[in-house]
Design an enzyme around this catalytic site. Structure first.
Site, mmCIF file in Angstrom:
data_model
loop_
_atom_site.group_PDB
_atom_site.id
_atom_site.type_symbol
_atom_site.label_atom_id
_atom_site.label_comp_id
_atom_site.label_asym_id
_atom_site.label_seq_id
_atom_site.Cartn_x
_atom_site.Cartn_y
_atom_site.Cartn_z
ATOM 1 N N ALA A 253 1.006 -1.250 0.111
ATOM 2 C CA ALA A 253 0.108 -0.197 0.184
ATOM 3 C C ALA A 253 1.015 1.247 -0.506
ATOM 4 O O ALA A 253 0.026 2.486 -0.263
ATOM 5 C CB ALA A 253 -0.640 0.384 1.519
ATOM 6 N N ALA A 254 2.511 1.249 0.184
ATOM 7 C CA ALA A 254 3.041 1.812 -0.166
ATOM 8 C C ALA A 254 2.018 3.674 -1.570
ATOM 9 O O ALA A 254 2.323 4.359 -1.570
ATOM 10 C CB ALA A 254 4.675 2.241 -0.226
ATOM 11 N N GLY A 255 2.354 2.669 -2.718
ATOM 12 C CA GLY A 255 1.522 2.809 -3.813
ATOM 13 C C GLY A 255 0.395 3.674 -3.793
ATOM 14 O O GLY A 255 0.394 4.647 -4.384
ATOM 15 N N ASP A 256 -0.220 3.697 -2.799
ATOM 16 C CA ASP A 256 -1.522 3.210 -2.250
ATOM 17 C C ASP A 256 -1.743 5.340 -1.500
ATOM 18 O O ASP A 256 -2.233 6.412 -1.785
ATOM 19 C CB ASP A 256 -2.792 3.064 -1.795
HETATM 20 O O1 RIB Z 1 -2.582 -1.886 -2.978
HETATM 21 C C1 RIB Z 1 -2.833 -2.752 -1.908
HETATM 22 C C2 RIB Z 1 -4.129 -3.542 -1.455
HETATM 23 O O2 RIB Z 1 -4.086 -4.220 -2.833
HETATM 24 C C3 RIB Z 1 -4.080 -4.589 -0.801
HETATM 25 O O3 RIB Z 1 -3.840 -4.106 0.499
HETATM 26 C C4 RIB Z 1 -4.963 -5.001 -0.634
HETATM 27 O O4 RIB Z 1 -6.095 -5.778 -0.894
HETATM 28 C C5 RIB Z 1 -5.100 -5.159 -2.571
HETATM 29 O O5 RIB Z 1 -5.940 -4.211 -3.039
#
Ligand code: RIB
Length: 312
Positions: A253-256
């Site tokens: 989730a670093a990209g998120d």
């Molecule tokens: O970017 C990470 C996410 O990718 C995770 O939380 C997982 O649920 C997928 O959607």
């Protein structure tokens, strides 16, 4: 622009089932892992939580299942200040789930079972048009059905919202109309899936980002991990932003975190170069903690890291 801008996220909501292991198993191999955790994730929901922690008024359109995971996922969003009024509980469906392995270096592999996310329809979006009327920035990823993503782009344009598309997971062939967004923000692997070229060094990075511009994006921001990020704009500007140095625990989730921070900074009216710095810092901080939503940094933490490691 307001310091607490409105951000709309149209995206996936998953429960992450995470095992830590010393290394990734090879095909056909069984290995013994370490600890197991269940924690809220989903690229859309992760970005919504990140945007809210970074100070945005964040609303989300999405779907969860009619199950215990769905309840927990909704609670987690609300506890983080995300408006879940437009997250639909879907009867007879399980919530999205993701099986994640995190290796000893903090790298991850993810398989998603979409569940309720796959039931989010274009009508769900069109019937919530009012959500777009006061959101200068709309964040989107690719864990939803394609027609729903198209509908989101169309309606965003109708309301002059800036769409920031995180093309993850990246398809081998992305429909051409999906490139016509304000910002596209792939990581190196996703950019390779889209363009066929792996951005592994400076000369190639610019070429890859320029290809995304040629396909229709106004701005391409490549997330290059330890190599920082690279911005190319359709009016010919080019910026390379170095990374922040942190101890990596888990890159999930670093990209998120990066894309959400980019969205918040753009909605605040920051210049794209400054916005990418802010996003680099948020992405780096997300790597210092285990998990997805629980790893998202606050605005204060980002500001402190930027002050600790000023860039010339
Ligand atoms: O970017 C990470 C996410 O990718 C995770 O939380 C997982 O649920 C997928 O959607």
């Amino acid at each position: 622009m307001s310091n607490q801008p409105n951000i709309l996220v149209v995206g996936s909501i998953n429960m992450d089932l995470v095992v830590r292991a010393g290394r990734m198993p090879l095909p056909g191999e069984t290995i013994i892992g370490e600890d197991f955790k269940t924690s809220p994730g989903g690229k859309g929901a992760n970005q919504a939580v990140a945007a809210a922690r970074l100070g945005a008024n964040c609303s989300m359109i999405g779907r969860v299942g009619w199950d215990a995971f769905g309840q927990k996922l909704l609670e987690q969003l609300s506890e983080n200040g995300v408006n879940t009024q437009n997250v639909i509980i879907t009867p007879k469906q399980s919530s999205g789930t993701a099986i994640i392995i995190v290796d000893g270096k903090g790298e991850n592999s993810i398989v998603v079972a979409s569940g309720a996310n796959s039931m989010l329809t274009p009508d769900d979006i069109f019937s919530r048009e009012e959500c777009f009327t006061h959101s200068p920035v709309v964040l989107m990823q690719l864990e939803l059905p394609l027609p729903t993503i198209r509908a989101t782009i169309d309606i965003s344009k109708r309301h002059n919202c800036r769409v920031i598309l995180d093309p993850a997971p990246a398809p081998r062939s992305m429909p051409p109309e999906l490139y016509h967004v304000s910002v596209i923000s792939p990581n190196a692997g996703e950019a390779e899936m889209l363009t066929g070229t792996l951005a592994i060094e400076e000369r190639v990075d610019k070429q890859v980002a320029s290809e995304l511009i040629a396909r229709g994006a106004e701005t391409a921001v490549l997330k290059l991990g330890a190599r920082g990020s690279l911005v190319v704009t359709s009016d010919g500007h080019f910026y390379r932003i170095p990374s922040y140095k942190v101890d990596v625990v888990d890159t999930t989730a670093a990209g998120d975190a990066f894309t959400a921070a980019l969205g918040v900074a753009i909605a605040r009216g920051m210049h794209i170069r400054q916005a990418a710095r802010f996003a680099n810092a948020a992405g780096a901080l997300a790597c210092t903690r285990f998990g997805a939503q629980q790893a998202m940094p606050t605005a204060n933490e980002v500001t402190m890291l930027m002050a600790d490691q000023p860039m010339l």
